[in-house]
Design a protein around this motif. Sequence first.
Motif, PDB file in Angstrom:
ATOM      1  N   LEU A 150      34.271  -1.721  22.541  1.00 34.75           N
ATOM      2  CA  LEU A 150      33.553  -0.696  23.297  1.00 34.75           C
ATOM      3  C   LEU A 150      32.063  -0.994  23.269  1.00 34.75           C
ATOM      4  CD1 LEU A 150      35.211   2.619  22.007  1.00 34.75           C
ATOM      5  CD2 LEU A 150      35.464   1.647  24.295  1.00 34.75           C
ATOM      6  N   ALA A 151      31.431  -0.896  24.414  1.00 34.73           N
ATOM      7  CA  ALA A 151      29.976  -0.980  24.491  1.00 34.73           C
ATOM      8  C   ALA A 151      29.495   0.004  25.543  1.00 34.73           C
ATOM      9  CB  ALA A 151      29.521  -2.394  24.823  1.00 34.73           C
ATOM     10  N   PHE A 152      28.338   0.626  25.285  1.00 32.20           N
ATOM     11  CA  PHE A 152      27.772   1.628  26.185  1.00 32.20           C
ATOM     12  C   PHE A 152      26.517   1.077  26.853  1.00 32.20           C
ATOM     13  CE2 PHE A 152      29.225   5.218  23.063  1.00 32.20           C
ATOM     14  CZ  PHE A 152      30.557   4.960  23.386  1.00 32.20           C
ATOM     15  N   GLY A 153      26.263   1.546  28.071  1.00 31.34           N
ATOM     16  CA  GLY A 153      25.033   1.216  28.773  1.00 31.34           C
ATOM     17  C   GLY A 153      24.266   2.466  29.161  1.00 31.34           C
ATOM     18  N   ALA A 183      29.574   0.062  20.359  1.00 28.84           N
ATOM     19  CA  ALA A 183      30.052   1.297  19.734  1.00 28.84           C
ATOM     20  C   ALA A 183      30.952   0.971  18.546  1.00 28.84           C
ATOM     21  CB  ALA A 183      30.778   2.162  20.763  1.00 28.84           C
ATOM     22  N   ARG A 184      30.370   0.488  17.483  1.00 26.69           N
ATOM     23  CA  ARG A 184      31.160   0.011  16.345  1.00 26.69           C
ATOM     24  C   ARG A 184      31.778   1.149  15.542  1.00 26.69           C
ATOM     25  NH1 ARG A 184      30.797  -5.364  16.070  1.00 26.69           N
ATOM     26  NH2 ARG A 184      28.966  -6.382  16.963  1.00 26.69           N
ATOM     27  N   GLU A 185      31.108   2.292  15.451  1.00 28.29           N
ATOM     28  CA  GLU A 185      31.714   3.432  14.760  1.00 28.29           C
ATOM     29  C   GLU A 185      32.990   3.861  15.466  1.00 28.29           C
ATOM     30  OE1 GLU A 185      31.118   4.972  11.930  1.00 28.29           O
ATOM     31  OE2 GLU A 185      29.493   3.571  11.461  1.00 28.29           O
ATOM     32  N   ALA A 186      32.947   3.911  16.785  1.00 26.41           N
ATOM     33  CA  ALA A 186      34.137   4.286  17.549  1.00 26.41           C
ATOM     34  C   ALA A 186      35.236   3.243  17.381  1.00 26.41           C
ATOM     35  CB  ALA A 186      33.781   4.444  19.024  1.00 26.41           C
ATOM     36  N   GLU A 187      34.876   1.977  17.381  1.00 28.34           N
ATOM     37  CA  GLU A 187      35.874   0.921  17.200  1.00 28.34           C
ATOM     38  C   GLU A 187      36.564   1.055  15.843  1.00 28.34           C
ATOM     39  OE1 GLU A 187      33.760  -2.561  19.926  1.00 28.34           O
ATOM     40  OE2 GLU A 187      33.759  -2.727  17.736  1.00 28.34           O
ATOM     41  N   ARG A 188      35.777   1.302  14.793  1.00 27.55           N
ATOM     42  CA  ARG A 188      36.368   1.454  13.462  1.00 27.55           C
ATOM     43  C   ARG A 188      37.298   2.661  13.402  1.00 27.55           C
ATOM     44  NH1 ARG A 188      31.422  -0.996  11.561  1.00 27.55           N
ATOM     45  NH2 ARG A 188      30.233   0.925  11.820  1.00 27.55           N
ATOM     46  N   ASP A 233      33.206  10.977  19.439  1.00 24.87           N
ATOM     47  CA  ASP A 233      32.358  11.905  18.672  1.00 24.87           C
ATOM     48  C   ASP A 233      31.746  11.215  17.459  1.00 24.87           C
ATOM     49  OD1 ASP A 233      32.897  13.958  20.440  1.00 24.87           O
ATOM     50  OD2 ASP A 233      34.513  14.820  19.232  1.00 24.87           O
ATOM     51  N   ALA A 234      32.509  10.340  16.819  1.00 25.56           N
ATOM     52  CA  ALA A 234      31.984   9.613  15.657  1.00 25.56           C
ATOM     53  C   ALA A 234      30.804   8.733  16.059  1.00 25.56           C
ATOM     54  CB  ALA A 234      33.087   8.771  15.021  1.00 25.56           C
ATOM     55  N   GLU A 235      30.926   8.070  17.209  1.00 27.30           N
ATOM     56  CA  GLU A 235      29.845   7.209  17.685  1.00 27.30           C
ATOM     57  C   GLU A 235      28.623   8.021  18.097  1.00 27.30           C
ATOM     58  OE1 GLU A 235      27.980   3.827  18.052  1.00 27.30           O
ATOM     59  OE2 GLU A 235      30.156   3.760  17.695  1.00 27.30           O
ATOM     60  N   LEU A 236      28.867   9.130  18.777  1.00 30.22           N
ATOM     61  CA  LEU A 236      27.777   9.917  19.347  1.00 30.22           C
ATOM     62  C   LEU A 236      27.171  10.909  18.363  1.00 30.22           C
ATOM     63  CD1 LEU A 236      29.500  10.481  22.784  1.00 30.22           C
ATOM     64  CD2 LEU A 236      27.452   9.096  22.390  1.00 30.22           C
ATOM     65  N   ALA A 237      27.692  10.948  17.145  1.00 27.00           N
ATOM     66  CA  ALA A 237      27.121  11.847  16.136  1.00 27.00           C
ATOM     67  C   ALA A 237      25.666  11.498  15.838  1.00 27.00           C
ATOM     68  CB  ALA A 237      27.949  11.785  14.854  1.00 27.00           C
ATOM     69  N   ALA A 238      25.302  10.251  16.070  1.00 29.17           N
ATOM     70  CA  ALA A 238      23.928   9.812  15.797  1.00 29.17           C
ATOM     71  C   ALA A 238      22.986  10.073  16.972  1.00 29.17           C
ATOM     72  CB  ALA A 238      23.917   8.323  15.469  1.00 29.17           C
ATOM     73  N   THR A 276      27.987  14.336  26.521  1.00 26.91           N
ATOM     74  CA  THR A 276      29.252  14.733  27.131  1.00 26.91           C
ATOM     75  C   THR A 276      29.753  13.666  28.093  1.00 26.91           C
ATOM     76  OG1 THR A 276      28.612  17.060  26.974  1.00 26.91           O
ATOM     77  CG2 THR A 276      30.402  16.530  28.489  1.00 26.91           C
ATOM     78  N   LEU A 277      28.847  13.101  28.870  1.00 30.06           N
ATOM     79  CA  LEU A 277      29.224  12.061  29.818  1.00 30.06           C
ATOM     80  C   LEU A 277      29.873  10.880  29.119  1.00 30.06           C
ATOM     81  CD1 LEU A 277      29.144  10.674  32.612  1.00 30.06           C
ATOM     82  CD2 LEU A 277      26.802   9.952  32.076  1.00 30.06           C
ATOM     83  N   MET A 278      29.253  10.381  28.054  1.00 24.99           N
ATOM     84  CA  MET A 278      29.796   9.211  27.365  1.00 24.99           C
ATOM     85  C   MET A 278      31.105   9.543  26.665  1.00 24.99           C
ATOM     86  SD  MET A 278      27.783   6.955  28.374  1.00 24.99           S
ATOM     87  CE  MET A 278      28.742   5.682  27.557  1.00 24.99           C
ATOM     88  N   ARG A 279      31.208  10.740  26.121  1.00 22.35           N
ATOM     89  CA  ARG A 279      32.477  11.150  25.501  1.00 22.35           C
ATOM     90  C   ARG A 279      33.600  11.111  26.530  1.00 22.35           C
ATOM     91  NH1 ARG A 279      35.671  15.786  24.112  1.00 22.35           N
ATOM     92  NH2 ARG A 279      36.155  15.881  21.871  1.00 22.35           N
ATOM     93  N   ASN A 280      33.331  11.664  27.699  1.00 21.92           N
ATOM     94  CA  ASN A 280      34.350  11.685  28.748  1.00 21.92           C
ATOM     95  C   ASN A 280      34.678  10.280  29.248  1.00 21.92           C
ATOM     96  OD1 ASN A 280      34.454  14.457  28.577  1.00 21.92           O
ATOM     97  ND2 ASN A 280      33.134  14.819  30.345  1.00 21.92           N
ATOM     98  N   LEU A 281      33.672   9.413  29.319  1.00 18.80           N
ATOM     99  CA  LEU A 281      33.922   8.037  29.741  1.00 18.80           C
ATOM    100  C   LEU A 281      34.824   7.302  28.754  1.00 18.80           C
ATOM    101  CD1 LEU A 281      30.514   6.694  31.152  1.00 18.80           C
ATOM    102  CD2 LEU A 281      32.680   6.909  32.378  1.00 18.80           C
ATOM    103  N   VAL A 282      34.578   7.497  27.464  1.00 16.23           N
ATOM    104  CA  VAL A 282      35.421   6.849  26.455  1.00 16.23           C
ATOM    105  C   VAL A 282      36.872   7.298  26.606  1.00 16.23           C
ATOM    106  CG1 VAL A 282      35.920   6.704  23.985  1.00 16.23           C
ATOM    107  CG2 VAL A 282      33.558   6.509  24.792  1.00 16.23           C
TER     108      VAL A 282
END
Length: 330
Positions: A260-263, A272-277, A294-299, A311-317
Motif C-alpha cells: 500500500l502506498a498513498f499519494g 503505508a507500512r503500519e497498514a501493511e503490518r 485507521d492504524a496508518e492514519l492514526a498519525a 476519511t477519503l484515504m480510509r475509504n480508498l483503502v
Amino acid sequence: MREFGYQRVFDVPGAVALLGADPDARCLGGGTNLVDLMKAGVERPAQLIDVRELPLGRIEAVEGGGLRIGATVTNSELAAHPEVRRRYPALAQAVLSGASGQLRNMATVGGNLLQRTRCGYFTDSTKPCNKRVPGSGCPAIEGEHHNHAILGASAHCVAVHPSDMGVALAAFDAVVRYETTDGPGELPLAEFYLPVGDTPHLETALPPGALITGITLPPAPVAAHSRYRKVRERASYAFAIGSIAAALEVQDGVIREVRLAFGAVASRPWRAREAERALTGGPADAAAFAAAADAELAAAETLPHNGYKVTLMRNLVVAMLTELTEEAAR
C-alpha cells in the motif's frame, strides 16, 4: 526569466561532468515542470543540461522478474510497455492518470521523480515559502491548504508531492540509480525523498551533481495483482487530492502479502507500512481493511480544511482492497 546557458549532451560521463562543475546547473528532460517554474521565477538555473539524447531510454527485464527503467523513458512509453502493464499494472495506471497525453509524451521518468510541489505559495514567487526561501514562513498553514499534507508534515511546510508515478514506485520498493563524478550509486525510493523537518527546501538525498540514470523495480509477484486509484476535483488533468497504489495476495481468505502506498497526503509518496503490518496474515475483509487504514492514519495531523483526507484515504483503502479481494476470488 534570467539568462541561462544551454548544452545538449549525448553520453552520461559528459552530462555528469557538466553537472559536477556547476552547482546551479539543472537537467532538462521533457521540461514539463522545470520550464514552468523557470517562467515563474521559482527555478533560476545558470545552465540547462539537455539529457534527452542520453542512451537511457530503454525498459529491460531484470533476472527474476523485475524491470530496469531508463531515466529518459517518457511517461507514455512507460505506461504502454507490455511488461509494465503485465508485471506492475498499478504503475501503468498511475502514469496514465497523470497530466495529459501531450505532457506524458514529453515528460520523462527521471524528471517525474524530481518534480516539485504544486502548492500555490511555492509557485508564486511573490509569497513567502520555506521550501523556496528557507526561513520565510509557510503561509499555507493559515491560508489555502485544503489539498495539503496530513502525514509527515511539519510547522515549516505542509505541501504535498504531486507525482502519481511515485506512489506506485513506492509500493513496489523501487530503487533510484544515479551517476556522479565519483561513480554510480543507488537509493531506495524510501530513502530518496527526505523528511520535511525544518529543512523543506532539501527534498532528495541525491548527492550534489548527481544524474539520475534510471529506476530498478525488484521482482514482486504480488505487483501483478495491483491497482492505482486517483481522486481529484475534476475528471482529467488535475492533481490528486488523494490516491492509492495497492497490491494484494490472498490465499484461503488470508492475506499473504499486501503493498500500500498513498499519494497527495505527504511531502513524498507515503508507504503505508503500519497498514501493511496490520493486514499481513489476517482476514481479507472490510473490517480488517478499515482497521488497517485507521492504524496508518492514526498519525495524521490535519489543518482546518484538509481533515476530509483522513476519511477519503480510509475509504480508498477499503474500496481498493475489497476490489482486489473479489478479483482474486474469481
